[in-house]
Design an enzyme around this catalytic site. Structure first.
Site, PDB file in Angstrom:
ATOM      1  N   LYS A 143       1.008  -1.241  -0.102  1.00  0.00           N
ATOM      2  CA  LYS A 143      -0.056   0.252   0.062  1.00  0.00           C
ATOM      3  C   LYS A 143       0.983   1.645   0.215  1.00  0.00           C
ATOM      4  O   LYS A 143       0.711   2.475  -0.689  1.00  0.00           O
ATOM      5  CB  LYS A 143      -0.613  -0.111   1.132  1.00  0.00           C
ATOM      6  CG  LYS A 143      -1.519   1.491   1.749  1.00  0.00           C
ATOM      7  CD  LYS A 143      -2.163   1.391   2.630  1.00  0.00           C
ATOM      8  CE  LYS A 143      -2.015   1.786   3.947  1.00  0.00           C
ATOM      9  NZ  LYS A 143      -1.612   3.151   4.771  1.00  0.00           N
ATOM     10  N   ASN A 144       1.729   1.618   0.811  1.00  0.00           N
ATOM     11  CA  ASN A 144       2.443   2.538   0.855  1.00  0.00           C
ATOM     12  C   ASN A 144       3.651   2.897   0.079  1.00  0.00           C
ATOM     13  O   ASN A 144       4.230   3.700   0.251  1.00  0.00           O
ATOM     14  CB  ASN A 144       3.329   2.607   2.795  1.00  0.00           C
ATOM     15  CG  ASN A 144       2.368   2.839   3.503  1.00  0.00           C
ATOM     16  OD1 ASN A 144       0.703   2.951   3.398  1.00  0.00           O
ATOM     17  ND2 ASN A 144       2.676   2.408   4.676  1.00  0.00           N
ATOM     18  N   ASP A 149       4.715   0.947  12.292  1.00  0.00           N
ATOM     19  CA  ASP A 149       3.012   0.386  11.161  1.00  0.00           C
ATOM     20  C   ASP A 149       3.226  -1.123  12.176  1.00  0.00           C
ATOM     21  O   ASP A 149       2.320  -1.913  11.361  1.00  0.00           O
ATOM     22  CB  ASP A 149       3.178   0.533   9.881  1.00  0.00           C
ATOM     23  CG  ASP A 149       3.192   1.588   9.622  1.00  0.00           C
ATOM     24  OD1 ASP A 149       2.790   2.749   9.702  1.00  0.00           O
ATOM     25  OD2 ASP A 149       3.383   1.834   8.258  1.00  0.00           O
ATOM     26  N   ARG A 158      -8.546  -0.664   4.349  1.00  0.00           N
ATOM     27  CA  ARG A 158      -7.351   0.684   4.208  1.00  0.00           C
ATOM     28  C   ARG A 158      -6.627  -0.195   3.633  1.00  0.00           C
ATOM     29  O   ARG A 158      -5.399   0.247   2.873  1.00  0.00           O
ATOM     30  CB  ARG A 158      -7.482   1.535   4.849  1.00  0.00           C
ATOM     31  CG  ARG A 158      -8.683   2.443   5.044  1.00  0.00           C
ATOM     32  CD  ARG A 158      -8.153   3.832   6.415  1.00  0.00           C
ATOM     33  NE  ARG A 158      -7.445   4.222   5.928  1.00  0.00           N
ATOM     34  CZ  ARG A 158      -6.164   4.280   6.811  1.00  0.00           C
ATOM     35  NH1 ARG A 158      -6.217   4.795   8.261  1.00  0.00           N
ATOM     36  NH2 ARG A 158      -5.033   4.767   6.331  1.00  0.00           N
ATOM     37  N   CYS A 180      -4.590  13.015  12.769  1.00  0.00           N
ATOM     38  CA  CYS A 180      -5.486  12.308  12.665  1.00  0.00           C
ATOM     39  C   CYS A 180      -5.109  11.263  14.064  1.00  0.00           C
ATOM     40  O   CYS A 180      -4.735  11.949  14.924  1.00  0.00           O
ATOM     41  CB  CYS A 180      -4.424  10.879  11.410  1.00  0.00           C
ATOM     42  SG  CYS A 180      -3.548  11.154  11.741  1.00  0.00           S
ATOM     43  N   ARG A 202       0.742  14.995  13.413  1.00  0.00           N
ATOM     44  CA  ARG A 202       1.640  15.110  11.980  1.00  0.00           C
ATOM     45  C   ARG A 202       1.516  16.104  10.823  1.00  0.00           C
ATOM     46  O   ARG A 202       0.564  16.336   9.884  1.00  0.00           O
ATOM     47  CB  ARG A 202       0.385  13.478  10.737  1.00  0.00           C
ATOM     48  CG  ARG A 202       1.207  12.344  12.196  1.00  0.00           C
ATOM     49  CD  ARG A 202       0.419  11.694  10.754  1.00  0.00           C
ATOM     50  NE  ARG A 202       0.876  10.484  10.034  1.00  0.00           N
ATOM     51  CZ  ARG A 202      -0.044  10.014   9.443  1.00  0.00           C
ATOM     52  NH1 ARG A 202      -0.758   9.238   9.530  1.00  0.00           N
ATOM     53  NH2 ARG A 202       1.107   9.130   8.346  1.00  0.00           N
TER      54      ARG A 202
HETATM   55  C1  EPZ Z   1       4.492   7.428   6.478  1.00  0.00           C
HETATM   56  O1  EPZ Z   1       3.713   7.804   6.667  1.00  0.00           O
HETATM   57  C2  EPZ Z   1       3.608   6.723   5.917  1.00  0.00           C
HETATM   58  N1  EPZ Z   1       2.157   6.066   4.932  1.00  0.00           N
HETATM   59  C3  EPZ Z   1       3.219   5.392   7.501  1.00  0.00           C
HETATM   60  O2  EPZ Z   1       2.462   4.004   6.835  1.00  0.00           O
HETATM   61  C4  EPZ Z   1       3.856   4.492   8.556  1.00  0.00           C
HETATM   62  O3  EPZ Z   1       3.721   4.738   9.717  1.00  0.00           O
HETATM   63  C5  EPZ Z   1       5.202   6.230   8.449  1.00  0.00           C
HETATM   64  O4  EPZ Z   1       5.362   6.647   7.031  1.00  0.00           O
HETATM   65  C6  EPZ Z   1       6.018   5.770   9.505  1.00  0.00           C
HETATM   66  O5  EPZ Z   1       6.443   4.922   8.496  1.00  0.00           O
HETATM   67  C7  EPZ Z   1       2.228   6.355   4.152  1.00  0.00           C
HETATM   68  O6  EPZ Z   1       3.361   5.390   3.226  1.00  0.00           O
HETATM   69  C8  EPZ Z   1       1.338   5.988   3.160  1.00  0.00           C
HETATM   70  P1  EPZ Z   1       6.482  10.196   8.215  1.00  0.00           P
HETATM   71  P2  EPZ Z   1       4.243   9.439   6.388  1.00  0.00           P
HETATM   72  O7  EPZ Z   1       6.282  11.499   7.213  1.00  0.00           O
HETATM   73  O8  EPZ Z   1       4.952  10.016   5.399  1.00  0.00           O
HETATM   74  C9  EPZ Z   1       6.890  13.352  11.092  1.00  0.00           C
HETATM   75  C10 EPZ Z   1      -0.154   3.235   7.664  1.00  0.00           C
HETATM   76  O9  EPZ Z   1      -0.066   2.277   8.316  1.00  0.00           O
HETATM   77  N2  EPZ Z   1       6.427  14.897  10.829  1.00  0.00           N
HETATM   78  O10 EPZ Z   1       7.493   9.649   7.982  1.00  0.00           O
HETATM   79  O11 EPZ Z   1       2.973  10.547   6.773  1.00  0.00           O
HETATM   80  C11 EPZ Z   1       5.846  13.394  11.965  1.00  0.00           C
HETATM   81  O12 EPZ Z   1       4.714  13.433  12.996  1.00  0.00           O
HETATM   82  C12 EPZ Z   1       0.933   4.323   7.566  1.00  0.00           C
HETATM   83  O13 EPZ Z   1       0.387   2.404   6.459  1.00  0.00           O
HETATM   84  C13 EPZ Z   1       7.024  16.051  10.994  1.00  0.00           C
HETATM   85  O14 EPZ Z   1       7.231  16.759  12.161  1.00  0.00           O
HETATM   86  O15 EPZ Z   1       5.308   9.106   7.897  1.00  0.00           O
HETATM   87  C14 EPZ Z   1       5.715  11.136  12.429  1.00  0.00           C
HETATM   88  O16 EPZ Z   1       6.281  11.719  13.835  1.00  0.00           O
HETATM   89  C15 EPZ Z   1      -0.035   5.582   8.891  1.00  0.00           C
HETATM   90  N3  EPZ Z   1       6.543  17.114   9.668  1.00  0.00           N
HETATM   91  C16 EPZ Z   1       7.729  11.824  11.741  1.00  0.00           C
HETATM   92  O17 EPZ Z   1       7.665  12.451  11.107  1.00  0.00           O
HETATM   93  C17 EPZ Z   1       6.229  16.838   8.831  1.00  0.00           C
HETATM   94  O18 EPZ Z   1       6.280  17.636   8.166  1.00  0.00           O
HETATM   95  C18 EPZ Z   1       7.522  10.438  10.415  1.00  0.00           C
HETATM   96  O19 EPZ Z   1       6.343  10.557   9.675  1.00  0.00           O
HETATM   97  C19 EPZ Z   1       5.667  15.623   8.075  1.00  0.00           C
HETATM   98  C20 EPZ Z   1       6.056  14.224   9.350  1.00  0.00           C
END
Ligand code: EPZ
Length: 429
Positions: A22-23, A316, A408, A126, A131
């Site tokens: 998915k991701n 995850d 999902r 969320c 996030r």
């Molecule tokens: C991806 O989300 C995945 N989603 C998530 O999968 C996964 O949990 C996550 O990466 C971490 O591995 C998809 O790939 C569609 P991040 P993403 O930006 O990209 C912070 C699932 O269940 N952050 O790596 O949104 C954020 O809040 C899911 O399939 C900022 O602070 O995650 C988090 O604490 C849910 N500022 C950390 O970074 C930003 O601008 C990592 O988030 C962006 C992120």
């Protein structure tokens, strides 16, 4: 609303086909916005999030057609979908769509790169945490974009196009790495991204972009170099196997005991999580067509884990591992470092008899000799599947509500588990 009913107690034995990730599929689909040519993706999983993103991309002008055999006649392989964004008809991603799926915010990168402007709704919070999007904003600004926030929207513009630059992420972000890589592919000159996410899905997106004519090297490491090109073409790309689905079923087998081959995947996608599973008592080996996981006899040993960006233990899989640890022979500690509110499964696991106490970002899990089925629900995809894993060994009946979360991210979950001997059924309505 559909529910899943599980009668616990059966070991899992057999074969489970692993779907496309998915991701990876989501950013790959978004990459179709970068070209007026057709991007063909193979092994696209049949998931609610994929269908939702198809609708969102349609709003920007992406047409799609599905080819290949129907799911029912070829259960182990995903669909082939052709995406064509001949003309971008709208550079606005409205709140109604972005609020349904955070990843749709990522269209900001390709829209800005190709059309030099984008107006994308802020995704908002969320269930698993706040996030924010600060890293996306900073990264795109580094490429020369001007960014304003207006009435809940990010309004981004790059008159004359984006320009390559060196940018170091202050924190690792999968989504912001995807977006910057896509944007930089069509920027003028060279971009170097430091402290990039190293997840296999980032490398998969880079491979696809390169097949489209991009010049990206280093994806999968912390430093990615992108030499911008003036246009990208179509390509054909196969979505890599879903490592989270792989890890989830591996944990289910470690929980119930048994012997299952996970087809179409491999251990290289998940080293840290598999090491933890091995420490817990499961045996994992790569086979010619996948990965075999066995746990026969012996208990589940307690293992401490800390979530981290790849190659660390994936957030995850945190909920699923916690479900496994509820039946361990001792006490384990599970620390979540990525999201501040990713413990919603704790109180639901407790409804099944688990003993878990929380202290900040750490859960202390005291293994119990038995879990007992109960109605449960969760507000997030991975939390929901952790309840399924617990239900597989709980005495009696576990009813998992709000199955749309599972839909999902897990393709035909009940069929895949059922084929290996679990008593799992979907109750409609
Ligand atoms: C991806 O989300 C995945 N989603 C998530 O999968 C996964 O949990 C996550 O990466 C971490 O591995 C998809 O790939 C569609 P991040 P993403 O930006 O990209 C912070 C699932 O269940 N952050 O790596 O949104 C954020 O809040 C899911 O399939 C900022 O602070 O995650 C988090 O604490 C849910 N500022 C950390 O970074 C930003 O601008 C990592 O988030 C962006 C992120």
């Amino acid at each position: 609303m559909d529910r899943i009913r599980i009668r616990g107690g059966n070991a899992l034995n057999g074969t489970i086909p692993i779907s496309g990730a998915k991701n990876a599929a989501l950013p790959l689909m978004i990459a179709s916005l970068l070209t007026d040519d057709t991007l063909t993706l193979e092994n696209v999983p049949h998931l609610a999030d994929v269908e939702q993103l198809i609708r969102i991309l349609g709003n920007h002008g992406v047409d799609y057609t599905v080819s290949g055999k129907r799911l029912a006649t070829q259960p182990s392989s995903g669909r082939t979908i052709h995406f064509t964004a001949r003309t971008i008809v709208d550079t606005t991603a409205p709140y109604e769509l972005v609020s349904k799926m955070r990843a749709s915010f990522w269209v900001i990168g390709p829209l800005l790169a190709r059309c030099h402007k984008a107006r994308v709704s802020l995704p908002g919070g969320c269930a698993i945490g706040t996030r924010p999007v600060d890293l996306f904003i900073e990264g795109l600004q580094a490429l020369g974009a001007t960014i304003d926030i207006d009435a809940g929207y990010i309004v981004a513009e790059a008159k004359g196009g984006l320009v390559g630059n060196r940018y170091t992420f202050p924190k690792v972000s999968v989504g912001a790495t995807h977006v910057l890589m896509m944007a930089a592919s069509l920027a003028k000159g060279q971009t170097v991204i430091e402290n990039a996410a190293r997840e296999p899905e980032v490398a998969d997106l880079a491979a696809c972009l390169n097949a489209m004519g991009a010049k990206i090297s280093g994806a999968g490491t912390a430093t990615i170099t992108i030499d911008g090109v003036s246009a990208l073409s179509g390509a054909r790309h196969r979505v890599l196997p879903d490592r989270i689905e792989t890890g989830t079923y591996a944990m289910a087998v470690a929980m119930t005991g048994g012997d299952v081959t996970l087809e179409g995947t491999h251990s290289g996608l998940l080293q840290t999580a598999l090491t933890a599973l091995g420490d817990a008592g499961a045996e994992i080996t790569d086979t010619a067509n996948g990965m075999r996981i066995v746990r026969n006899g012996g208990g589940i040993r307690p293992v401490d884990v800390v979530t981290d960006p790849f190659p660390g233990f994936p957030t995850d899989l945190q909920a699923q591992f916690m479900a496994l640890m509820t039946r361990s022979d001792g006490v384990s500690h599970i620390t979540e470092t990525i999201f501040e509110n990713r413990f919603m499964h704790v109180q639901e696991l407790a409804r099944l008899g688990a003993k878990i106490s929380l202290s900040g970002q750490m859960a202390r899990v005291e293994g119990v000799p038995r879990l007992v089925g109960a109605p449960v629900m969760a507000t997030d995809l991975r939390a929901s599947v952790s309840l399924v894993i617990a239900g597989l060994v709980a005495e009696g009946e576990t009813l998992v509500n709000r199955v749309y979360h599972l839909d999902r991210g897990f393709e035909r979950l009940e069929e895949k588990l059922g084929a290996c001997g679990a008593e799992v059924e979907r109750i409609s309505g």
